[in-house]
Design a protein around this motif. Sequence first.
Motif, PDB file in Angstrom:
ATOM      1  N   LYS A 209       0.824  -1.217   0.000  1.00 50.11           N
ATOM      2  CA  LYS A 209       0.000   0.000   0.000  1.00 50.11           C
ATOM      3  C   LYS A 209       0.854   1.261   0.000  1.00 50.11           C
TER       4      LYS A 209
ATOM      5  N   THR B 107       1.771   3.930  -5.150  1.00 47.75           N
ATOM      6  CA  THR B 107       1.040   5.190  -5.086  1.00 47.75           C
ATOM      7  C   THR B 107       0.550   5.546  -6.492  1.00 47.75           C
ATOM      8  N   ASP B 108      -0.102   6.670  -6.629  1.00 47.84           N
ATOM      9  CA  ASP B 108      -0.554   7.108  -7.952  1.00 47.84           C
ATOM     10  C   ASP B 108       0.609   7.207  -8.940  1.00 47.84           C
ATOM     11  N   GLU B 109       1.753   7.681  -8.446  1.00 47.55           N
ATOM     12  CA  GLU B 109       2.924   7.819  -9.311  1.00 47.55           C
ATOM     13  C   GLU B 109       3.445   6.472  -9.810  1.00 47.55           C
TER      14      GLU B 109
ATOM     15  N   LYS C  43       1.594   3.430  -9.864  1.00 49.65           N
ATOM     16  CA  LYS C  43       0.477   2.481  -9.935  1.00 49.65           C
ATOM     17  C   LYS C  43       0.629   1.471 -11.076  1.00 49.65           C
ATOM     18  N   ASP C  44       1.581   1.714 -11.976  1.00 51.28           N
ATOM     19  CA  ASP C  44       1.756   0.807 -13.111  1.00 51.28           C
ATOM     20  C   ASP C  44       2.723  -0.342 -12.822  1.00 51.28           C
TER      21      ASP C  44
END
Length: 165
Positions: A24, A28-30, A32-33
């Motif tokens: 988690k 993060t959004d940065e 997420k890939d």
Amino acid sequence: MTLDETLNDLLVRLFKDLLEIEGKALITDEFKDITTNDMHIIEAIGIEEPKKMSEVAKLMSVTMGTLTKAMDALTKKGYVIRERSTEDKRVVRVRLTDKGKSAYYHHESFHRQMIENVKGELTEQETTILIYALAKMVDYFQFIYYDTDEESEYMDWKKIKEENK
């Protein structure tokens, strides 16, 4: 609850929680890939000199095939660059891109904060005892699961148990 049951409960919970919390915190959004496992591959590559694929595979305890598949994805997503050696075309070295280095530092920050928080709750003596206990656990798991024979990744649990009776 007995001491053994308490220790077992704490270890199981610690391993489970650490993996879940790390996942988690890292994804993060940065980032997420990619997966937590990708982050660990990025960590194994490091930010120093480029590493041979075989070195990274060994650090990760995975086969070259498994690592190649992960590297394909990390390369496609812009985290890693693969370069074939000019001296020996069989050797492939990997290094992190700026995006990969950003992920590396993000992962490193998580671990640094975790250590600071754990140490912040302990005295110097308790920290020393914790390090000693964790080192003994690492030694135990290394002895039980990892074989020194290059052909076999894991030792035979039953065989070791019999040898140590």
